[in-house]
Design an enzyme around this catalytic site. Structure first.
Site, PDB file in Angstrom:
ATOM      1  N   LYS A  66      12.237  -6.086   7.744  1.00 32.72           N
ATOM      2  CA  LYS A  66      11.508  -6.624   7.278  1.00 32.72           C
ATOM      3  C   LYS A  66      12.587  -7.364   5.819  1.00 32.72           C
ATOM      4  O   LYS A  66      12.106  -8.732   5.667  1.00 32.72           O
ATOM      5  CB  LYS A  66      10.496  -6.385   6.084  1.00 32.72           C
ATOM      6  CG  LYS A  66       8.595  -5.808   6.212  1.00 32.72           C
ATOM      7  CD  LYS A  66       8.045  -5.725   5.082  1.00 32.72           C
ATOM      8  CE  LYS A  66       6.912  -5.023   6.225  1.00 32.72           C
ATOM      9  NZ  LYS A  66       6.063  -4.642   5.154  1.00 32.72           N
ATOM     10  N   ASP A 102       2.027  -9.629   2.066  1.00 33.78           N
ATOM     11  CA  ASP A 102       1.795  -8.199   0.995  1.00 33.78           C
ATOM     12  C   ASP A 102       1.283  -8.345  -0.028  1.00 33.78           C
ATOM     13  O   ASP A 102       0.374  -7.777  -1.258  1.00 33.78           O
ATOM     14  CB  ASP A 102       2.897  -6.980   1.405  1.00 33.78           C
ATOM     15  CG  ASP A 102       2.732  -6.526   2.769  1.00 33.78           C
ATOM     16  OD1 ASP A 102       1.894  -6.006   3.247  1.00 33.78           O
ATOM     17  OD2 ASP A 102       4.305  -6.339   2.577  1.00 33.78           O
TER      18      ASP A 102
HETATM   19  P1  NAP Z   1      10.240   2.331   0.428  1.00 32.56           P
HETATM   20  O1  NAP Z   1      10.229   0.643  -0.180  1.00 32.56           O
HETATM   21  O2  NAP Z   1      11.356   3.637   1.699  1.00 32.56           O
HETATM   22  O3  NAP Z   1      10.079   3.196  -1.056  1.00 32.56           O
HETATM   23  C1  NAP Z   1       9.471   4.729  -1.481  1.00 32.56           C
HETATM   24  C2  NAP Z   1       8.790   4.438  -2.600  1.00 32.56           C
HETATM   25  O4  NAP Z   1       8.847   6.034  -2.313  1.00 32.56           O
HETATM   26  C3  NAP Z   1      10.381   5.120  -3.490  1.00 32.56           C
HETATM   27  O5  NAP Z   1      10.027   4.335  -4.573  1.00 32.56           O
HETATM   28  C4  NAP Z   1      10.246   6.236  -3.054  1.00 32.56           C
HETATM   29  O6  NAP Z   1      10.948   6.695  -4.668  1.00 32.56           O
HETATM   30  C5  NAP Z   1       9.632   6.797  -3.316  1.00 32.56           C
HETATM   31  N1  NAP Z   1       9.432   8.169  -2.871  1.00 32.56           N
HETATM   32  C6  NAP Z   1       9.997   8.590  -2.003  1.00 32.56           C
HETATM   33  N2  NAP Z   1       9.709   9.851  -1.317  1.00 32.56           N
HETATM   34  C7  NAP Z   1       9.482  10.252  -3.467  1.00 32.56           C
HETATM   35  C8  NAP Z   1       9.085  11.744  -3.440  1.00 32.56           C
HETATM   36  N3  NAP Z   1       8.878  13.186  -2.680  1.00 32.56           N
HETATM   37  N4  NAP Z   1       8.535  11.866  -4.895  1.00 32.56           N
HETATM   38  C9  NAP Z   1       8.304  10.817  -5.829  1.00 32.56           C
HETATM   39  N5  NAP Z   1       8.323   9.534  -5.439  1.00 32.56           N
HETATM   40  C10 NAP Z   1       8.951   9.109  -4.158  1.00 32.56           C
HETATM   41  O7  NAP Z   1       8.886   2.293   0.716  1.00 32.56           O
HETATM   42  P2  NAP Z   1       7.482   1.694   1.080  1.00 32.56           P
HETATM   43  O8  NAP Z   1       8.057   0.380   2.391  1.00 32.56           O
HETATM   44  O9  NAP Z   1       7.493   0.962  -0.506  1.00 32.56           O
HETATM   45  O10 NAP Z   1       6.427   1.954   0.714  1.00 32.56           O
HETATM   46  C11 NAP Z   1       5.455   3.200   0.052  1.00 32.56           C
HETATM   47  C12 NAP Z   1       4.216   3.553   0.886  1.00 32.56           C
HETATM   48  O11 NAP Z   1       3.126   2.079   0.665  1.00 32.56           O
HETATM   49  C13 NAP Z   1       4.360   4.333   2.122  1.00 32.56           C
HETATM   50  O12 NAP Z   1       3.269   5.161   1.897  1.00 32.56           O
HETATM   51  C14 NAP Z   1       3.738   2.891   2.801  1.00 32.56           C
HETATM   52  O13 NAP Z   1       2.355   2.700   4.028  1.00 32.56           O
HETATM   53  C15 NAP Z   1       2.535   1.814   2.758  1.00 32.56           C
HETATM   54  N6  NAP Z   1       2.354   0.665   2.092  1.00 32.56           N
HETATM   55  C16 NAP Z   1       1.560   0.345   2.614  1.00 32.56           C
HETATM   56  C17 NAP Z   1       1.082  -0.942   2.512  1.00 32.56           C
HETATM   57  C18 NAP Z   1      -0.184  -0.927   3.281  1.00 32.56           C
HETATM   58  O14 NAP Z   1      -1.002  -2.525   2.967  1.00 32.56           O
HETATM   59  N7  NAP Z   1      -1.114  -0.421   2.670  1.00 32.56           N
HETATM   60  C19 NAP Z   1       2.068  -1.757   2.527  1.00 32.56           C
HETATM   61  C20 NAP Z   1       3.186  -1.448   2.374  1.00 32.56           C
HETATM   62  C21 NAP Z   1       3.189  -0.192   2.375  1.00 32.56           C
HETATM   63  P3  NAP Z   1      12.641   6.624  -5.031  1.00 32.56           P
HETATM   64  O15 NAP Z   1      13.215   5.422  -5.275  1.00 32.56           O
HETATM   65  O16 NAP Z   1      13.062   7.012  -5.951  1.00 32.56           O
HETATM   66  O17 NAP Z   1      12.931   6.892  -3.459  1.00 32.56           O
END
Ligand code: NAP
Length: 283
Positions: A66, A102
């Protein structure tokens, strides 16, 4: 001439996009196919270059491409630039434009599937990664009056708050400690989880960013996580008596927005939701 659309990511795993995008194309009688192309990073440049072909309409871009795709297209629209990520690339006469759907996808999901209008409301958003950036932008567009970004790494929450501040829109930033959350969560109309907590197969799949004791029964919770449909976060909010919605609607609406950019036609939203319901029945 049959046109082409598709999704790239790596690993791509199981993706629902071909199911609901093809259903929409077929429903409108558009002569095009939608394909899933697992694309490792070393193939990204060649793949994007091939999208200038006249048969190619548009491509959906998912992790880990992305950000990288932003330097490979000719133009990045304002929303994608602010969020710092592109999830759709549209080909118009060999010129590629990157978009982020998104953000509007989340807003449409919130309004149309969760029945929540964020205008003038207060929100707490958990997370500061890619999904969180798009959601903060969506809530800003939707006119939320106050938002706090709560993240494990508080410096990332502060950075996101600063990046998306605009005029009177000034997000707060906090950590995930219970004491910190108790200042904002009980007073929020909307709680959104955009962390990977609760995501099936992830390291934190059994965790929730908040527990029921802090949650108001008047709040609505939206979880960006869509697998499983009922996450630990949503269970905690239900335990508090609040309302809940899972992330599948955001997934489909980002595709609705992408379909509309690609084809110039209104997407058959009900057909797309039905295609996903049929494909996931029993799972
Ligand atoms: P990302 O950029 O990797 O961000 C991950 C986030 O989760 C960060 O804020 C991270 O905190 C936090 N995190 C990860 N492990 C954690 C833990 N053990 N305890 C507390 N916080 C934790 O991922 P993303 O792309 O934003 O995706 C996040 C979620 O949204 C995923 O589950 C994904 O499947 C979902 N999503 C859904 C859609 C949809 O269309 N529905 C679209 C995009 C994403 P830190 O900053 O502290 O590491």
């Amino acid at each position: 001439m049959t046109k082409s659309m598709g999704i790239i990511g790596y690993p791509l795993g199981h993706t629902l996009s071909p199911v609901f995008q093809q259903a929409a194309l077929d429903h409108l009688g558009i002569d095009a196919t939608f394909t899933a192309w697992p694309t490792p990073p070393e193939d990204l440049e060649d793949t994007i270059a091939s999208w200038r072909d006249e048969r190619f309409l548009a491509g959906c871009v998912t992790l880990p491409h992305k950000q990288a795709v932003m330097s490979l297209v000719d133009d990045v629209d304002e929303t994608a630039r602010l969020i710092g990520a592109v999830n759709w690339v549209v080909n118009r006469n060999g010129k590629l434009t990157g978009y982020n759907t998104d953000s509007p996808g989340f807003l449409r999901a919130l309004r149309h599937k969760a029945g929540f209008d964020p205008a003038g409301k207060t929100a707490v958003l958990f997370g500061a990664g890619g999904a969180a950036r798009a959601i903060v932008h969506g809530l800003r567009t939707g006119g939320v009056s106050k938002i706090t970004i709560a993240n494990r790494t508080i410096s990332r929450a502060r950075q996101l708050a600063s990046d998306l501040s605009d005029g009177k829109f000034r997000p707060g930033a906090t950590g995930l400690d219970r004491d910190e959350l108790s200042n904002v969560v009980p007073y929020a109309d909307l709680l959104v989880n955009a962390t990977s907590m609760g995501m099936a197969g992830g390291e934190a799949d059994s965790q929730s960013p908040v527990t029921a004791e802090l949650v108001s029964a008047d709040s609505l919770a939206y979880d960006a996580v869509y697998a499983p449909p009922m996450t630990p976060f949503l269970k905690e909010v239900e335990r508090a008596g609040g309302s809940t919605a899972g992330g599948q609607s955001m997934l489909i609406y980002q595709g609705v927005e992408g379909f509309e950019l690609a084809t110039g036609s209104d997407a058959p939203v009900d057909v797309m939701f039905q295609a996903v319901a049929d494909a996931t029945r029993g799972s």
